[in-house]
Every structure is written in structure tokens, then in C-alpha cells.
Scaffold this motif. Sequence first.
Motif, PDB file in Angstrom:
ATOM      1  N   VAL A  75      27.748 -17.979 -46.397  1.00  0.00           N
ATOM      2  CA  VAL A  75      26.903 -18.493 -47.486  1.00  0.00           C
ATOM      3  C   VAL A  75      25.848 -17.459 -47.878  1.00  0.00           C
ATOM      4  O   VAL A  75      25.601 -17.215 -49.069  1.00  0.00           O
ATOM      5  N   ALA A  76      25.211 -16.831 -46.895  1.00  0.00           N
ATOM      6  CA  ALA A  76      24.177 -15.833 -47.173  1.00  0.00           C
ATOM      7  C   ALA A  76      24.768 -14.645 -47.926  1.00  0.00           C
ATOM      8  O   ALA A  76      24.136 -14.120 -48.855  1.00  0.00           O
ATOM      9  N   TYR A  77      25.971 -14.220 -47.533  1.00  0.00           N
ATOM     10  CA  TYR A  77      26.582 -13.065 -48.199  1.00  0.00           C
ATOM     11  C   TYR A  77      26.920 -13.375 -49.649  1.00  0.00           C
ATOM     12  O   TYR A  77      26.669 -12.560 -50.548  1.00  0.00           O
ATOM     13  N   ILE A  78      27.470 -14.558 -49.895  1.00  0.00           N
ATOM     14  CA  ILE A  78      27.790 -14.941 -51.275  1.00  0.00           C
ATOM     15  C   ILE A  78      26.513 -15.033 -52.099  1.00  0.00           C
ATOM     16  O   ILE A  78      26.461 -14.590 -53.258  1.00  0.00           O
ATOM     17  N   ASN A  79      25.441 -15.580 -51.510  1.00  0.00           N
ATOM     18  CA  ASN A  79      24.154 -15.631 -52.212  1.00  0.00           C
ATOM     19  C   ASN A  79      23.638 -14.227 -52.509  1.00  0.00           C
ATOM     20  O   ASN A  79      23.070 -13.971 -53.584  1.00  0.00           O
ATOM     21  N   TYR A  80      23.833 -13.304 -51.551  1.00  0.00           N
ATOM     22  CA  TYR A  80      23.421 -11.914 -51.751  1.00  0.00           C
ATOM     23  C   TYR A  80      24.149 -11.286 -52.941  1.00  0.00           C
ATOM     24  O   TYR A  80      23.535 -10.612 -53.776  1.00  0.00           O
ATOM     25  N   THR A  81      25.455 -11.538 -53.047  1.00  0.00           N
ATOM     26  CA  THR A  81      26.228 -10.923 -54.139  1.00  0.00           C
ATOM     27  C   THR A  81      25.857 -11.496 -55.502  1.00  0.00           C
ATOM     28  O   THR A  81      26.057 -10.832 -56.523  1.00  0.00           O
ATOM     29  N   ILE A 125      34.779 -12.872 -45.470  1.00  0.00           N
ATOM     30  CA  ILE A 125      35.369 -14.120 -44.977  1.00  0.00           C
ATOM     31  C   ILE A 125      36.547 -13.825 -44.052  1.00  0.00           C
ATOM     32  O   ILE A 125      36.675 -14.411 -42.964  1.00  0.00           O
ATOM     33  N   ALA A 126      37.405 -12.890 -44.463  1.00  0.00           N
ATOM     34  CA  ALA A 126      38.573 -12.532 -43.655  1.00  0.00           C
ATOM     35  C   ALA A 126      38.150 -11.942 -42.313  1.00  0.00           C
ATOM     36  O   ALA A 126      38.744 -12.254 -41.263  1.00  0.00           O
ATOM     37  N   GLY A 127      37.118 -11.078 -42.322  1.00  0.00           N
ATOM     38  CA  GLY A 127      36.645 -10.458 -41.085  1.00  0.00           C
ATOM     39  C   GLY A 127      36.090 -11.475 -40.104  1.00  0.00           C
ATOM     40  O   GLY A 127      36.369 -11.400 -38.896  1.00  0.00           O
ATOM     41  N   ILE A 128      35.324 -12.432 -40.609  1.00  0.00           N
ATOM     42  CA  ILE A 128      34.754 -13.456 -39.740  1.00  0.00           C
ATOM     43  C   ILE A 128      35.852 -14.366 -39.184  1.00  0.00           C
ATOM     44  O   ILE A 128      35.845 -14.722 -37.999  1.00  0.00           O
ATOM     45  N   SER A 155      28.747 -18.381 -38.361  1.00  0.00           N
ATOM     46  CA  SER A 155      29.816 -17.926 -39.252  1.00  0.00           C
ATOM     47  C   SER A 155      29.638 -18.544 -40.637  1.00  0.00           C
ATOM     48  O   SER A 155      29.809 -17.859 -41.664  1.00  0.00           O
ATOM     49  N   ALA A 156      29.261 -19.821 -40.668  1.00  0.00           N
ATOM     50  CA  ALA A 156      29.026 -20.491 -41.958  1.00  0.00           C
ATOM     51  C   ALA A 156      27.798 -19.911 -42.655  1.00  0.00           C
ATOM     52  O   ALA A 156      27.811 -19.661 -43.874  1.00  0.00           O
ATOM     53  N   ILE A 157      26.727 -19.688 -41.880  1.00  0.00           N
ATOM     54  CA  ILE A 157      25.492 -19.147 -42.463  1.00  0.00           C
ATOM     55  C   ILE A 157      25.739 -17.759 -43.062  1.00  0.00           C
ATOM     56  O   ILE A 157      25.264 -17.446 -44.157  1.00  0.00           O
ATOM     57  N   ILE A 158      26.491 -16.918 -42.344  1.00  0.00           N
ATOM     58  CA  ILE A 158      26.761 -15.549 -42.816  1.00  0.00           C
ATOM     59  C   ILE A 158      27.531 -15.567 -44.120  1.00  0.00           C
ATOM     60  O   ILE A 158      27.206 -14.832 -45.061  1.00  0.00           O
ATOM     61  N   SER A 217      29.893 -24.717 -24.636  1.00  0.00           N
ATOM     62  CA  SER A 217      29.673 -25.668 -25.720  1.00  0.00           C
ATOM     63  C   SER A 217      28.580 -25.183 -26.676  1.00  0.00           C
ATOM     64  O   SER A 217      28.732 -25.212 -27.903  1.00  0.00           O
ATOM     65  N   PHE A 218      27.466 -24.717 -26.092  1.00  0.00           N
ATOM     66  CA  PHE A 218      26.349 -24.214 -26.902  1.00  0.00           C
ATOM     67  C   PHE A 218      26.760 -22.989 -27.712  1.00  0.00           C
ATOM     68  O   PHE A 218      26.503 -22.900 -28.916  1.00  0.00           O
ATOM     69  N   LEU A 219      27.425 -22.035 -27.065  1.00  0.00           N
ATOM     70  CA  LEU A 219      27.800 -20.788 -27.737  1.00  0.00           C
ATOM     71  C   LEU A 219      28.882 -21.013 -28.789  1.00  0.00           C
ATOM     72  O   LEU A 219      28.863 -20.369 -29.849  1.00  0.00           O
ATOM     73  N   ASP A 220      29.818 -21.933 -28.526  1.00  0.00           N
ATOM     74  CA  ASP A 220      30.837 -22.257 -29.528  1.00  0.00           C
ATOM     75  C   ASP A 220      30.191 -22.867 -30.771  1.00  0.00           C
ATOM     76  O   ASP A 220      30.572 -22.561 -31.904  1.00  0.00           O
ATOM     77  N   THR A 221      29.196 -23.724 -30.545  1.00  0.00           N
ATOM     78  CA  THR A 221      28.463 -24.323 -31.671  1.00  0.00           C
ATOM     79  C   THR A 221      27.730 -23.260 -32.463  1.00  0.00           C
ATOM     80  O   THR A 221      27.741 -23.266 -33.705  1.00  0.00           O
ATOM     81  N   MET A 222      27.098 -22.311 -31.750  1.00  0.00           N
ATOM     82  CA  MET A 222      26.365 -21.243 -32.418  1.00  0.00           C
ATOM     83  C   MET A 222      27.299 -20.332 -33.223  1.00  0.00           C
ATOM     84  O   MET A 222      26.959 -19.890 -34.324  1.00  0.00           O
ATOM     85  N   LEU A 223      28.484 -20.041 -32.684  1.00  0.00           N
ATOM     86  CA  LEU A 223      29.441 -19.204 -33.420  1.00  0.00           C
ATOM     87  C   LEU A 223      29.866 -19.876 -34.714  1.00  0.00           C
ATOM     88  O   LEU A 223      29.926 -19.237 -35.776  1.00  0.00           O
TER      89      LEU A 223
END
Length: 298
Positions: free
Chosen positions: A216-222, A244-247, A211-214, A201-207
Motif C-alpha cells: 500500500v505504501a509503495y502504491i501511494n508513493y508512486t 508485489i511479485a517480490g514480496i 507485506s500489506a503495509i509495504i 505466531s507473532f512473527l507470522d502476523t507481523m510478516l
Amino acid sequence: MKYYIKLLRPKDWAKNLFLFVPSFFAGHFFVLQKMEALSAGFAAFCCMASSIYIINDYRDIENDRKHPTKSKRPLASGKVPAKNALIISVVLVFMGAYLAYVSNHDCWFLFILGVYYIMNLSYSFGLKNIAILDMLIVAMGFVLRVKGGAIIINIEISSWLIIMTFLLALFMAIGKRRDDILLQESSGSAMRKSLNGYNLSFLDTMLGLFSAIIIVAYINYTQDDDSIRRLGTYRLYYTSVFVIAGIMRYLQVVFVKKDSGSPTEILFKDRFIQVTILLWIACFFIILYLPQSPIFNK
């Protein structure tokens, strides 16, 4: 001989390709002198990483023998004598230090490599048993690779690049721990002490969270002004689709195919992720190295 080669885990050397990331983003990927220095740095990291792998396998012999896959490793299976493995580990440390000096004479890269080695040695000798910290150490190893690559070619790297590297590595480490939990539940044997601090449950929540943070962070980076200024283009957002496709594919492998083992193994065997990474690299290459391409004509 094949068991001695397997002892070094050459498949995991792919992680050390992160050394070349700063050069690629800085537009120096085809500067021969810098590529030679980076190649020496890559070899240095491979030596140090393999030395750590040997020590880790030596300390985990008993636990690995309970694991369905790790039990086939050279030390756990008895194919390579422990004494020989430890001698090779020491030799690799000296080889790595020498190659680090060759790649960067002012010794800052050697310092980074030393930090990496000590951090991972501490991981092998106990820190890997502390939940969350074990994953943070793995992620920091990738950050050190990127930082080391920047030091070798003497360039300043974006803070966004460091953040993205850390987030992506942590995301993959979470997926690996999830697979360890599944193996532990199916086998009934304790795989590692740190797993006492995790559950599905904990690890599924973290994934899901990372995934959402990555993304958003990548789009902000670009779209970051500093990134646009450094790379000389505003078109970086084109590459977001591949991230997005890779994640999405990785999450599919984890939740649908239930095959979230070693990220390196997934990289080597999953064609979808391989094609996605190649398209991402090709897209970035065109944007950075072929800015006058007709496809950018208005």
C-alpha cells in the motif's frame, strides 16, 4: 587468507548498495563525479560494517558455536585468532572514517557513518537482546545508508523513500527472526536472548501485516503528487507489479520453502527474486532515464 576475507562478510556488503538509491531516483546515476564520491562512501560503509561484524562475531563466539551455520564462521570455528580479528576491526574503523571524509568533505556523511557505527556497536553490546528493538536497529541501518547517499551527492530525498526503505528492511528482519525461531526449536539451543520475546505466531502476523503495509505504501508513493513532481512522470505505478511479485516470492520462500534465513543469502541464491529486482530496476530506468521511449506513445 580465505578465512580472513570471510571474516569481513563481503556478501553482506550488498546492503551498502542502498547508498546509490537516492542517486538513481534523482537521475544522477551516470554523473561520473557523483559516482566516484558514492563509491568512496560505499567503501567507507563496507569498512565500518565489517568492523562491526567482527566485533559482533567476537562477542557471539560461544552462541555461534551452537548454531548449525554460524559455527562455521572464522572466529567461532577458530580459523582466525580473536586478537588478529580485533586489530583488523580497529584498522577498518580508521579506513572507513578516511574514506567517508574523501567522499564528503563537509563531514556530514562522516557524522551519518558515526551514528551508524555507534548504533550498531550498541546493538552488539546488548541492544540486540531486546526484542523488537533489535529489528528496529537493523532497519534504521538501511535508512542511514540511504540518507548517507543523499548527503554525498547533496540532494533532498523524498520522505516516501525513507519510509519504504525502513518498511522493507523491517520486513526482511522479521523474516530473519522467524528463521532464528525455527532453528532454535529444531536444535533445542538458545540462539539469542531477544528470541524470548518472539514466537512463530507473532512473527507470522507481523510478516503478513508488513507485506500489506509495504504494498500500500509503495502504491501511494508512486501516485504521490510530490513523487510525480520530483521524478517528472506519473508512470511510476508500472513498477508496482515487481514489488508485489517480490514480496509474494519472499513470503513463499518463508512459508512454503521454509528458508527465511539471511535476506542477503536469499538475494544471492533465489533466481525469481533476482529477476524481479532486475526487472524493477529496468522498468524504473526506462521511466526515469528514457522518458521519450516509443513504448510511452499514446
